[in-house]
Enzyme design. Structure first.
Site, PDB file in Angstrom:
ATOM      1  CB  SER A  89      -0.916   0.015   1.237  1.00 53.00           C
ATOM      2  OG  SER A  89      -0.159   0.291   2.408  1.00 53.00           O
ATOM      3  CB  SER A  91       0.299   3.567   4.596  1.00 50.85           C
ATOM      4  OG  SER A  91       1.213   2.524   4.883  1.00 50.85           O
ATOM      5  CE  LYS A 146       0.536   1.871   8.774  1.00 53.73           C
ATOM      6  NZ  LYS A 146      -0.098   2.450   7.570  1.00 53.73           N
ATOM      7  CB  SER A 240      -1.047   6.366   7.044  1.00 56.04           C
ATOM      8  OG  SER A 240      -0.470   5.393   7.895  1.00 56.04           O
TER       9      SER A 240
END
Length: 293
Positions: A89, A91, A146, A240
């Site tokens: 993704s 994010s 992250k 996100s």
């Protein structure tokens, strides 16, 4: 979508292959040697083909002995040293793009046993600014990535798209403004949608983040990071799903909060390939090979 527990399958495969190799060592191999010795004693004209047939390993044993060292090396490398992942993704834009293949240091935050993830050797702890892979708290079969923003005991505040850590604003500087590549072609906002790229200083790490110019900032919120947990935020700040939405009222159940220590997988440290659609007609690119900041 069904998620395969690859570490568990790998451990089982190593155990089965190792058991077959051990079984051959203590049981089948001695029996074969005795059969060959008995045959040699019974005849003066030894047929090499018969000897070869008597000394032939069972097919399962042969496969087990062949695969065991390979599987064992893969298990050790993947569990304790380095593991590859693909970014699914956006994010973490602009740091990581969809289709980036990354390497994760499994040793950086301590040595953990595969499958049960129990830490057996304490090497170090996540630091502010690290890009970290962890198991998604709502479904531990899924890996997330992250950036570490909050450490245990930190007070985090997010207001008007600005991060505050322990009362101090995180330093940012506008780098450039570019078209928003997340707006689909033909969308009415495509001509005016822009993203702003900022350089952000988190601890000792200088990296880039992005904000959508047209997006509305969320309501100010603040959190205190519990012991043994980490506050994780994506670099693509307006797209996100991360720790900023923990315990938000009237929000969907997939919001997950902070990451406990036992869900940590490792520290992402390098991009080694970019291949958004792994197909023969779309070859991988190595132009983005780099260390992750």
């Amino acid at each position: 979508m069904t998620h395969i527990n690859f570490p568990l399958l790998l451990v089982i495969a190593v155990a089965v292959a190792g058991f077959l190799a051990l079984l051959d060592f203590v049981w089948f191999a001695p029996r074969r040697r005795r059969a060959v010795a008995a045959y040699r004693q019974q005849t003066d004209n030894v047929d090499p083909q018969i000897v070869q047939e008597l000394d032939k390993e069972p097919l399962l044993v042969e496969y087990g002995k062949s695969f065991f060292p390979v599987l064992a090396v893969v298990l050790i490398l993947r569990s304790f040293l380095v593991e590859p992942f693909q970014i699914p993704s956006g994010s973490m834009k602009p740091t990581l793009e969809v289709g980036d293949f990354i390497l994760v240091n499994k040793f950086a935050y301590g040595v953990r046993l595969p499958v049960i993830d129990t830490k057996i050797i304490d090497v170090g702890d996540p630091q502010r600014g690290d890009v970290m892979v962890f198991r998604y708290p709502n479904d531990p079969r899924i890996n997330y990535i992250k950036r570490v923003v909050g450490l245990p005991g930190d007070h985090i505040r997010y207001a008007d798209k600005q991060l505050f850590i322990n009362g101090e604003a995180v330093e940012t500087e506008l780098v450039e403004t570019r078209p928003d590549d997340e707006i689909p072609p033909g969308h009415p906002l495509q001509a005016v949608a822009k993203v702003e790229i900022y350089e952000e200083q988190l601890g000792d790490v200088t990296h880039q983040i992005r904000h959508k110019r047209l997006s509305q900032p969320p309501a100010p919120k603040q959190w205190t990071v519990p012991d043994g947990h980490y506050f994780m935020v994506g670099d693509n700040r307006d797209n996100s799903n991360d720790s900023r939405y923990w315990n938000a009222p009237n929000m969907p159940q997939e919001l997950w909060g902070m990451v406990p220590d036992n869900y940590i997988v490792g520290k992402a440290f390098a991009v080694w390939m970019h291949w958004p659609e792994p197909k023969l007609k779309n070859l991988p690119s190595f132009s983005s090979v780099s260390l992750i900041k």
